[in-house]
Write an enzyme that holds these catalytic residues in place. Structure first.
Site, short mmCIF file in Angstrom:
data_model
loop_
_atom_site.label_atom_id
_atom_site.label_comp_id
_atom_site.label_asym_id
_atom_site.label_seq_id
_atom_site.Cartn_x
_atom_site.Cartn_y
_atom_site.Cartn_z
N ASP A 99 0.81 -1.22 0.00
CA ASP A 99 0.00 0.00 0.00
C ASP A 99 0.84 1.27 0.00
O ASP A 99 0.40 2.32 0.46
CB ASP A 99 -0.91 -0.01 1.24
CG ASP A 99 -0.13 -0.30 2.51
OD1 ASP A 99 1.09 -0.10 2.51
OD2 ASP A 99 -0.76 -0.73 3.50
N GLU A 121 -0.58 -8.88 -1.32
CA GLU A 121 -1.06 -8.34 -0.03
C GLU A 121 -2.30 -7.47 -0.27
O GLU A 121 -2.44 -6.37 0.27
CB GLU A 121 0.03 -7.55 0.71
CG GLU A 121 -0.22 -7.41 2.19
CD GLU A 121 0.85 -6.59 2.91
OE1 GLU A 121 1.00 -5.40 2.60
OE2 GLU A 121 1.54 -7.14 3.77
N GLU A 135 -1.90 5.08 3.38
CA GLU A 135 -1.91 3.68 2.93
C GLU A 135 -3.32 3.12 2.73
O GLU A 135 -3.57 2.33 1.82
CB GLU A 135 -1.13 2.81 3.93
CG GLU A 135 0.38 3.02 3.91
CD GLU A 135 0.84 4.25 4.68
OE1 GLU A 135 0.00 4.91 5.34
OE2 GLU A 135 2.04 4.56 4.64
N HIS A 211 7.27 4.58 12.42
CA HIS A 211 7.49 5.45 11.25
C HIS A 211 6.23 6.02 10.63
O HIS A 211 6.28 6.79 9.70
CB HIS A 211 8.26 4.69 10.17
CG HIS A 211 7.43 3.62 9.50
ND1 HIS A 211 7.33 2.35 10.00
CD2 HIS A 211 6.67 3.63 8.39
CE1 HIS A 211 6.56 1.63 9.22
NE2 HIS A 211 6.12 2.38 8.24
N ARG A 213 2.94 8.03 9.45
CA ARG A 213 2.61 9.46 9.42
C ARG A 213 1.62 9.86 10.51
O ARG A 213 1.70 10.95 11.06
CB ARG A 213 2.02 9.82 8.04
CG ARG A 213 3.07 10.06 6.99
CD ARG A 213 2.42 10.22 5.62
NE ARG A 213 3.36 10.72 4.63
CZ ARG A 213 4.35 10.02 4.09
NH1 ARG A 213 4.55 8.76 4.45
NH2 ARG A 213 5.14 10.56 3.18
N HIS A 244 13.86 5.00 12.17
CA HIS A 244 13.57 5.23 10.74
C HIS A 244 14.22 6.55 10.32
O HIS A 244 14.14 7.55 11.04
CB HIS A 244 12.05 5.30 10.57
CG HIS A 244 11.58 5.21 9.15
ND1 HIS A 244 11.75 6.24 8.25
CD2 HIS A 244 10.95 4.22 8.47
CE1 HIS A 244 11.24 5.88 7.08
NE2 HIS A 244 10.73 4.66 7.19
C1 UD1 Z 1 6.88 4.49 3.27
C2 UD1 Z 1 5.45 4.11 2.94
C3 UD1 Z 1 4.85 3.33 4.11
C4 UD1 Z 1 5.74 2.17 4.53
C5 UD1 Z 1 7.13 2.69 4.80
C6 UD1 Z 1 8.04 1.57 5.14
C7 UD1 Z 1 4.21 5.67 1.53
C8 UD1 Z 1 3.35 6.86 1.49
N1 UD1 Z 1 4.63 5.27 2.76
O1 UD1 Z 1 6.82 5.41 4.34
O2 UD1 Z 1 3.59 2.82 3.73
O3 UD1 Z 1 5.21 1.59 5.69
O4 UD1 Z 1 7.62 3.35 3.63
O5 UD1 Z 1 9.18 2.02 5.83
O6 UD1 Z 1 4.50 5.12 0.51
N2 UD1 Z 1 14.51 7.93 4.10
C9 UD1 Z 1 15.88 7.88 4.01
N3 UD1 Z 1 16.45 6.70 3.60
C10 UD1 Z 1 15.73 5.60 3.27
C11 UD1 Z 1 14.33 5.68 3.37
C12 UD1 Z 1 13.73 6.86 3.78
O7 UD1 Z 1 16.58 8.83 4.28
O8 UD1 Z 1 16.30 4.58 2.91
C13 UD1 Z 1 13.87 9.20 4.55
C14 UD1 Z 1 13.86 10.27 3.45
O9 UD1 Z 1 14.07 11.52 4.05
C15 UD1 Z 1 12.44 10.19 2.91
C16 UD1 Z 1 11.69 9.89 4.18
O10 UD1 Z 1 12.51 8.96 4.90
O11 UD1 Z 1 12.04 11.38 2.29
C17 UD1 Z 1 10.30 9.34 4.01
O12 UD1 Z 1 10.26 8.25 3.12
P1 UD1 Z 1 8.85 7.84 2.44
O13 UD1 Z 1 9.06 6.63 1.60
O14 UD1 Z 1 8.23 9.01 1.81
O15 UD1 Z 1 7.92 7.50 3.67
P2 UD1 Z 1 8.02 6.36 4.76
O16 UD1 Z 1 7.57 6.96 6.03
O17 UD1 Z 1 9.31 5.66 4.70
N1 UDP Z 2 13.23 -4.20 9.07
C1 UDP Z 2 14.60 -4.29 8.80
N2 UDP Z 2 15.45 -3.50 9.54
C2 UDP Z 2 15.02 -2.65 10.51
C3 UDP Z 2 13.62 -2.55 10.75
C4 UDP Z 2 12.75 -3.34 10.00
O1 UDP Z 2 15.02 -5.06 7.94
O2 UDP Z 2 15.86 -1.98 11.13
C5 UDP Z 2 12.29 -5.02 8.27
C6 UDP Z 2 11.30 -5.85 9.06
O3 UDP Z 2 11.83 -7.12 9.39
C7 UDP Z 2 10.09 -5.92 8.15
C8 UDP Z 2 10.16 -4.66 7.34
O4 UDP Z 2 11.47 -4.13 7.53
O5 UDP Z 2 10.17 -7.02 7.24
C9 UDP Z 2 9.10 -3.68 7.80
O6 UDP Z 2 9.32 -2.44 7.23
P1 UDP Z 2 8.65 -1.13 7.79
O7 UDP Z 2 8.35 -1.29 9.23
O8 UDP Z 2 9.54 -0.01 7.38
O9 UDP Z 2 7.34 -1.03 6.91
P2 UDP Z 2 5.84 -1.58 7.03
O10 UDP Z 2 5.90 -3.06 7.15
O11 UDP Z 2 5.19 -0.92 8.21
O12 UDP Z 2 5.19 -1.10 5.78
#
Ligand code: UD1
Ligand code: UDP
Length: 376
Positions: A99, A121, A135, A211, A213, A244
């Protein structure tokens, strides 16, 4: 039979983890499927960690991530880059997962190009438009766009049926995260996360991740303050918290919890050390979806730091409890599990409702059936 062009489109850590088993399964049939992998890199570092772990090399990489990106940023960049890629590659089928905004926009782009869409999923719902945000809306829209819906549970299938999806287009598979977890547990891996060496034996580890929103701002602050209270009240507890990298999370968390005794803030871990850490933990506090599912398979109790859940199966099975960001509830449930062996045992002995590790095989069989019946 003519080979089918199958394109996997994803962008974040959890999508990569949950698609890895399906990619690996379909790659076993090079005569039937021409597999291509496109990452939007909505996540960069966290995505690359997973690609390395599962040895997946993308054919295309949009590299869109920017610090503190907005939903608009992600939409615009992914849609623009996909228009060209889909026109060039002309896949017969695209796979998306979950999602995220990458998943939703990828499906939208495929729809614009009249390409068939498989959604893994499928069917998770809270029925609250803004929880989780965005999501819940992403997955409802994905439900409308997709042609094939791979639902992790019977409950998810029922959600799709209520929305008018035809039963023949839904398959209950279990969640592919369990396949991924089992794949990872089979890998030859000895390393123990260095953070574990800092914890005295006999201490109970609480693993925390956050993490979403909906938790930004006050809820996140409240949860951090509650973690400090838990530490103060329970001398035998150590909290390990891989933070995160989203600045909306990392900034306040570091400000509120840095240099707090027995709270260890660390960077996101690679998948294999993270699983090791889950296995060593006593209890998990998280707002993550994937971690709830893995915890159930690893017999670890979870307190869910969210107000609503799209995974009622975990609550019904008894492996997880919803505590939101309410300090009283979090402390009460945490201490119940720290102090009552019976409570703890009751939670960890529940049956994992999320799958048996054969989801990817079911998806492969479904595609083979489609191929032999000219369905796509
Ligand atoms: C996204 C997904 C969420 C999912 C999550 C998993 C959307 C809207 N949200 O949220 O559903 O649960 O990923 O973690 O698609 N960033 C880094 N390095 C990384 C990743 C992220 O620096 O490797 C930082 C960046 O500043 C980025 C911010 O995190 O702009 C937010 O990333 P984003 O993918 O927009 O949202 P998540 O909260 O990670
Ligand atoms: N995970 C990881 N390293 C971490 C934290 C989480 O590899 O430090 C893995 C975890 O085992 C799971 C996935 O990341 O499989 C979950 O990702 P996240 O919580 O970012 O997203 P969500 O599942 O809520 O969309």
């Amino acid at each position: 039979m003519k080979k089918k062009r199958v394109l996997f489109l994803f962008g974040t850590r959890p999508e990569a983890i949950k698609l890895a088993p399906v990619i690996k399964e379909l790659e076993k049939y090079p005569n039937l499927f021409d597999i291509k992998i496109c990452v939007t890199a909505q996540h960069r570092h966290m995505l690359d960690q997973v690609l390395d772990t599962f040895d997946i090399q993308p054919d295309f990489d949009f590299n869109i991530m920017q610090p503190n990106q907005t939903l608009f940023d992600i939409n615009i960049r992914v849609l623009r880059d996909l228009e060209q890629l889909l026109a060039r590659q002309k896949p017969d089928l695209v796979f998306v997962q979950g999602d995220t905004t990458t998943a939703f926009v990828a499906a939208l782009a495929a729809y614009y190009k009249k390409i068939k869409i498989a959604h893994i999923e499928a069917g998770l719902r809270t029925e609250y438009k803004y929880a989780p945000f965005p999501e819940e809306m992403n997955r409802r829209l994905l439900g409308a766009l997709a042609d094939f819906h791979f639902a992790p549970t019977e409950n998810a299938k029922q959600n799709l049926l209520h929305e008018g999806v035809l039963e023949r287009n839904i398959l209950v598979t279990g969640n592919t995260v369990i396949d991924a977890l089992l794949m990872a547990l089979r890998m030859d891996y000895q390393f123990s996360p260095s953070i574990l060496k800092q914890i005295k034996s006999g201490q109970k580890i609480i693993l925390v991740t956050m993490h979403r929103r909906e938790n930004f701002g006050e809820p996140l602050k409240r949860i951090c303050q509650t973690l400090r209270l838990i530490i103060k009240r329970n001398q035998n507890v150590e909290i390990i918290y891989p933070v995160h990298p989203n600045p909306n999370v990392s900034r306040p968390v570091r400000k509120l919890l840095d240099r707090t005794e027995r709270i260890h803030l660390i960077k996101p871990l690679d998948y294999l050390p993270f699983i090791t850490l889950m296995k060593q933990s006593y209890l998990i506090l998280t707002d993550s979806g994937g971690i709830q599912e893995e915890a159930a398979a690893l017999d670890k109790p979870v307190l869910i730091l969210r107000e609503k859940t799209e995974r009622p199966e975990a609550l019904i099975a008894g492996v997880a409890r919803l505590v939101g960001s309410d300090a009283k509830k979090i402390i009460k449930e945490t201490e119940k599990l720290l102090k009552s062996k019976m409570e703890y045992h009751r939670m960890v002995s529940a049956v994992n409702p999320f799958g048996d590790g054969k989801a990817a095989i079911r998806i492969r069989n479904f595609l083979l059936h489609c191929l032999s019946n000219n369905i796509f």
